[in-house]
Design a protein around this motif. Structure first.
Motif, PDB file in Angstrom:
ATOM      1  N   CYS A  15      -1.250 -15.072  -1.609  1.00 39.55           N
ATOM      2  CA  CYS A  15       0.134 -14.307  -0.955  1.00 39.55           C
ATOM      3  C   CYS A  15       0.258 -15.144   0.428  1.00 39.55           C
ATOM      4  CB  CYS A  15       0.068 -13.161  -0.717  1.00 39.55           C
ATOM      5  SG  CYS A  15      -1.269 -12.296   0.100  1.00 39.55           S
ATOM      6  N   ARG A  16       1.401 -15.315   0.884  1.00 37.06           N
ATOM      7  CA  ARG A  16       1.638 -15.543   2.330  1.00 37.06           C
ATOM      8  C   ARG A  16       1.348 -14.757   3.383  1.00 37.06           C
ATOM      9  NH1 ARG A  16       6.272 -15.195   4.713  1.00 37.06           N
ATOM     10  NH2 ARG A  16       6.717 -16.797   6.698  1.00 37.06           N
ATOM     11  N   VAL A  17       1.487 -13.371   3.214  1.00 35.35           N
ATOM     12  CA  VAL A  17       1.202 -12.512   4.278  1.00 35.35           C
ATOM     13  C   VAL A  17      -0.007 -11.385   3.759  1.00 35.35           C
ATOM     14  CG1 VAL A  17       2.094 -11.025   5.646  1.00 35.35           C
ATOM     15  CG2 VAL A  17       3.609 -12.923   4.925  1.00 35.35           C
ATOM     16  N   LEU A  18      -0.920 -11.222   4.724  1.00 34.38           N
ATOM     17  CA  LEU A  18      -1.965 -10.356   4.569  1.00 34.38           C
ATOM     18  C   LEU A  18      -1.630  -9.343   5.602  1.00 34.38           C
ATOM     19  CD1 LEU A  18      -4.521  -8.743   3.135  1.00 34.38           C
ATOM     20  CD2 LEU A  18      -5.748 -10.329   4.690  1.00 34.38           C
ATOM     21  N   PHE A  19      -1.623  -7.937   5.126  1.00 31.52           N
ATOM     22  CA  PHE A  19      -1.590  -6.750   6.322  1.00 31.52           C
ATOM     23  C   PHE A  19      -2.886  -6.332   6.123  1.00 31.52           C
ATOM     24  CE2 PHE A  19       2.913  -7.038   5.349  1.00 31.52           C
ATOM     25  CZ  PHE A  19       3.595  -6.888   6.437  1.00 31.52           C
ATOM     26  N   LEU A  20      -3.478  -6.024   7.181  1.00 34.10           N
ATOM     27  CA  LEU A  20      -4.905  -5.557   7.176  1.00 34.10           C
ATOM     28  C   LEU A  20      -4.821  -4.288   8.408  1.00 34.10           C
ATOM     29  CD1 LEU A  20      -7.926  -6.114   6.577  1.00 34.10           C
ATOM     30  CD2 LEU A  20      -8.263  -6.724   9.261  1.00 34.10           C
ATOM     31  N   GLY A  21      -5.342  -3.177   7.477  1.00 39.43           N
ATOM     32  CA  GLY A  21      -5.443  -1.651   8.336  1.00 39.43           C
ATOM     33  C   GLY A  21      -7.004  -1.586   8.799  1.00 39.43           C
ATOM     34  N   MET A  22      -7.638  -0.358   9.433  1.00 40.17           N
ATOM     35  CA  MET A  22      -8.674  -0.203   9.944  1.00 40.17           C
ATOM     36  C   MET A  22      -9.515   0.461   8.896  1.00 40.17           C
ATOM     37  SD  MET A  22      -9.954   2.444  12.931  1.00 40.17           S
ATOM     38  CE  MET A  22      -9.318   1.416  14.342  1.00 40.17           C
ATOM     39  N   ASN A  23      -9.165   1.663   8.447  1.00 41.85           N
ATOM     40  CA  ASN A  23     -10.044   2.302   7.377  1.00 41.85           C
ATOM     41  C   ASN A  23      -9.176   3.367   6.791  1.00 41.85           C
ATOM     42  OD1 ASN A  23     -10.286   4.187   9.494  1.00 41.85           O
ATOM     43  ND2 ASN A  23     -11.956   5.092   8.451  1.00 41.85           N
ATOM     44  N   PRO A  24      -9.541   4.077   5.530  1.00 40.93           N
ATOM     45  CA  PRO A  24      -8.686   4.987   4.895  1.00 40.93           C
ATOM     46  C   PRO A  24      -8.245   6.216   5.861  1.00 40.93           C
ATOM     47  CG  PRO A  24     -10.245   4.172   3.402  1.00 40.93           C
ATOM     48  CD  PRO A  24     -10.692   3.673   4.933  1.00 40.93           C
TER      49      PRO A  24
ATOM     50  N   PHE B 241       7.610  -7.451  -3.557  1.00 45.00           N
ATOM     51  CA  PHE B 241       6.582  -7.197  -2.267  1.00 45.00           C
ATOM     52  C   PHE B 241       5.322  -8.108  -2.501  1.00 45.00           C
ATOM     53  CE2 PHE B 241       3.018  -5.314  -0.061  1.00 45.00           C
ATOM     54  CZ  PHE B 241       3.300  -5.584   1.081  1.00 45.00           C
ATOM     55  N   PHE B 242       4.712  -7.879  -3.715  1.00 52.61           N
ATOM     56  CA  PHE B 242       3.341  -8.254  -3.975  1.00 52.61           C
ATOM     57  C   PHE B 242       3.651  -9.740  -4.326  1.00 52.61           C
ATOM     58  CE2 PHE B 242       2.252  -3.819  -4.734  1.00 52.61           C
ATOM     59  CZ  PHE B 242       1.205  -3.728  -3.763  1.00 52.61           C
ATOM     60  N   GLN B 243       4.820 -10.339  -4.361  1.00 48.48           N
ATOM     61  CA  GLN B 243       4.874 -11.803  -4.685  1.00 48.48           C
ATOM     62  C   GLN B 243       4.433 -12.538  -3.371  1.00 48.48           C
ATOM     63  OE1 GLN B 243       5.956 -13.147  -7.324  1.00 48.48           O
ATOM     64  NE2 GLN B 243       5.907 -15.373  -6.525  1.00 48.48           N
ATOM     65  N   ASP B 244       4.634 -12.116  -2.187  1.00 44.50           N
ATOM     66  CA  ASP B 244       4.013 -12.757  -0.955  1.00 44.50           C
ATOM     67  C   ASP B 244       3.209 -11.983  -0.053  1.00 44.50           C
ATOM     68  OD1 ASP B 244       5.493 -15.133  -1.382  1.00 44.50           O
ATOM     69  OD2 ASP B 244       7.611 -14.441  -0.784  1.00 44.50           O
ATOM     70  N   HIS B 245       3.015 -10.676  -0.476  1.00 43.93           N
ATOM     71  CA  HIS B 245       2.353  -9.850   0.548  1.00 43.93           C
ATOM     72  C   HIS B 245       1.181  -9.029  -0.112  1.00 43.93           C
ATOM     73  CE1 HIS B 245       6.418  -9.986   1.853  1.00 43.93           C
ATOM     74  NE2 HIS B 245       6.115  -9.927   3.088  1.00 43.93           N
ATOM     75  N   PHE B 246       0.352  -8.715   0.583  1.00 39.76           N
ATOM     76  CA  PHE B 246      -1.110  -7.818   0.150  1.00 39.76           C
ATOM     77  C   PHE B 246      -1.196  -7.166   1.487  1.00 39.76           C
ATOM     78  CE2 PHE B 246      -5.153  -7.087  -1.488  1.00 39.76           C
ATOM     79  CZ  PHE B 246      -4.840  -6.475  -2.663  1.00 39.76           C
ATOM     80  N   VAL B 247      -1.777  -5.754   1.038  1.00 40.53           N
ATOM     81  CA  VAL B 247      -2.294  -4.859   2.106  1.00 40.53           C
ATOM     82  C   VAL B 247      -3.972  -4.499   1.869  1.00 40.53           C
ATOM     83  CG1 VAL B 247      -1.899  -2.696   3.418  1.00 40.53           C
ATOM     84  CG2 VAL B 247       0.033  -3.965   2.456  1.00 40.53           C
ATOM     85  N   ALA B 248      -4.627  -4.637   2.858  1.00 44.44           N
ATOM     86  CA  ALA B 248      -6.164  -4.337   2.715  1.00 44.44           C
ATOM     87  C   ALA B 248      -6.516  -3.450   3.916  1.00 44.44           C
ATOM     88  CB  ALA B 248      -6.741  -5.621   2.495  1.00 44.44           C
ATOM     89  N   ASN B 249      -7.750  -2.866   3.698  1.00 45.66           N
ATOM     90  CA  ASN B 249      -8.238  -2.322   4.966  1.00 45.66           C
ATOM     91  C   ASN B 249      -9.360  -3.085   5.243  1.00 45.66           C
ATOM     92  OD1 ASN B 249      -6.721   0.047   5.859  1.00 45.66           O
ATOM     93  ND2 ASN B 249      -7.401   1.326   4.040  1.00 45.66           N
ATOM     94  N   TYR B 250      -9.752  -3.179   6.707  1.00 47.68           N
ATOM     95  CA  TYR B 250     -11.191  -3.803   6.914  1.00 47.68           C
ATOM     96  C   TYR B 250     -12.184  -3.143   6.551  1.00 47.68           C
ATOM     97  CZ  TYR B 250     -14.848  -5.294  10.152  1.00 47.68           C
ATOM     98  OH  TYR B 250     -15.885  -5.757  10.772  1.00 47.68           O
ATOM     99  N   CYS B 251     -12.331  -1.505   6.468  1.00 48.21           N
ATOM    100  CA  CYS B 251     -13.516  -0.713   6.485  1.00 48.21           C
ATOM    101  C   CYS B 251     -13.118   0.203   5.197  1.00 48.21           C
ATOM    102  CB  CYS B 251     -13.945  -0.009   7.522  1.00 48.21           C
ATOM    103  SG  CYS B 251     -15.042   1.323   7.045  1.00 48.21           S
ATOM    104  N   PRO B 252     -13.772   0.239   4.081  1.00 46.81           N
ATOM    105  CA  PRO B 252     -13.216   1.377   3.086  1.00 46.81           C
ATOM    106  C   PRO B 252     -13.737   2.398   3.081  1.00 46.81           C
ATOM    107  CG  PRO B 252     -15.280   0.120   2.289  1.00 46.81           C
ATOM    108  CD  PRO B 252     -14.743  -0.432   3.693  1.00 46.81           C
ATOM    109  N   LEU B 253     -14.462   2.930   4.302  1.00 45.12           N
ATOM    110  CA  LEU B 253     -14.940   4.297   4.425  1.00 45.12           C
ATOM    111  C   LEU B 253     -14.087   5.314   5.113  1.00 45.12           C
ATOM    112  CD1 LEU B 253     -18.865   3.218   4.673  1.00 45.12           C
ATOM    113  CD2 LEU B 253     -17.472   3.660   2.650  1.00 45.12           C
ATOM    114  N   VAL B 254     -14.346   6.458   4.521  1.00 43.70           N
ATOM    115  CA  VAL B 254     -13.839   7.524   5.497  1.00 43.70           C
ATOM    116  C   VAL B 254     -14.921   8.307   6.334  1.00 43.70           C
ATOM    117  CG1 VAL B 254     -12.291   9.720   5.507  1.00 43.70           C
ATOM    118  CG2 VAL B 254     -11.688   7.919   3.803  1.00 43.70           C
ATOM    119  N   PHE B 255     -14.751   8.498   7.432  1.00 43.25           N
ATOM    120  CA  PHE B 255     -15.891   9.062   8.230  1.00 43.25           C
ATOM    121  C   PHE B 255     -15.284  10.485   8.654  1.00 43.25           C
ATOM    122  CE2 PHE B 255     -16.607   4.731   8.802  1.00 43.25           C
ATOM    123  CZ  PHE B 255     -17.669   4.435   8.330  1.00 43.25           C
ATOM    124  N   MET B 256     -15.942  11.575   8.518  1.00 48.20           N
ATOM    125  CA  MET B 256     -15.527  12.938   9.026  1.00 48.20           C
ATOM    126  C   MET B 256     -17.053  13.683   9.401  1.00 48.20           C
ATOM    127  SD  MET B 256     -13.137  14.355   5.888  1.00 48.20           S
ATOM    128  CE  MET B 256     -14.016  13.604   4.639  1.00 48.20           C
TER     129      MET B 256
END
Length: 244
Positions: free
Chosen positions: A53-62, A131-146
């Motif tokens: 894909c052309r664009v990757l969006f990256l978040g922090m964690n869930p 949307f997914f033709q050119d984009h994808f969204v991922a998180n840097y860390c997969p864990l939830v900390f509480m």
């Protein structure tokens, strides 16, 4: 190996690696949705364009009402269920906080950050496949900390030794993800994600840019997040004004 197979393998490797890490108080609950919501996450990865894909969006964690429920980054329930049409059965973490139950796609709460992010994508791309033709969204860390109170703790607030161990495995996953999909733009959703991308980017021609994080904890985001993020993407050349 296909791109989807590479991304799937990288996610599984990440899931196994973070499960080997230890976290001390004040963190008392750790959720790994790549483990108990793996089937849903696989359905999500399957929506990735097989050519990358052309664009990757990256978040922090869930967040507790987003990916923690659905296995999808920023995974607000309605977007995951009704727009992406993900319908996998979702399990539960082994150690569940009574104030943060995992109810999967039946969860009645909505993740505000996910509602904003995926709401913007749905407004621009009414059909998820577009949307997914050119984009994808991922998180840097997969864990939830509480904490014991159910208060969320983000990865940047962990003690140095825990943070360093987590960074090592998350950086390795991010590098594998970037190598697999080869985006033209990598968009950090917030400053933390942008810094992760800058650290891992390598020597390719990928451009790292940042948009405002959609968290309701951000006063700026609460003053019209979607228009601000859209303008940032237009200004960076990620999106074309003619398609707005």
């Amino acid at each position: 190996m296909s791109i989807i197979a590479q991304v799937t393998r990288a996610a599984k490797t990440l899931s196994d690696a973070v499960d080997q890490l230890d976290f001390a108080e004040p963190v008392t609950y750790v959720y790994n949705p790549l483990q108990y919501a793996w089937a849903a996450h696989q359905q999500y990865i399957a929506q990735l364009n097989p050519k990358g894909c052309r664009v990757l969006f990256l978040g922090m964690n869930p967040g507790p009402w987003g990916m923690a429920q659905t296995g999808v980054p920023f995974g607000q329930i309605a977007a995951v269920r009704d727009w992406m049409h993900i319908d996998a059965e979702i399990g539960k973490p082994a150690h569940e906080h009574p104030k943060r139950p995992v109810e999967g796609l039946d969860c009645g709460r909505s993740e505000v950050s996910g509602e904003r992010l995926w709401g913007l994508m749905q407004s621009r791309f009414p059909v998820a496949k577009d949307f997914f033709q050119d984009h994808f969204v991922a998180n840097y860390c997969p864990l939830v900390f509480m904490e014991a109170t159910a208060r969320n703790r983000t990865p940047d607030k962990l003690p140095a030794d825990e943070r360093e161990a987590l960074t090592a495995v998350c950086d390795a996953h991010l590098a594998a993800l970037l190598d697999a999909i080869e985006p033209e733009f990598a968009v950090g959703v917030g400053m933390y994600a942008e810094k992760c991308l800058q650290r891992v980017r390598g020597e390719g021609e990928m451009q790292v840019v940042r948009i405002l994080h959609p968290s309701p904890a951000s006063p700026l985001a609460n003053r019209g997040w979607a228009p601000q993020a859209t303008q940032q993407l237009l200004d960076a050349g990620v999106w074309d004004a003619s398609l707005s």
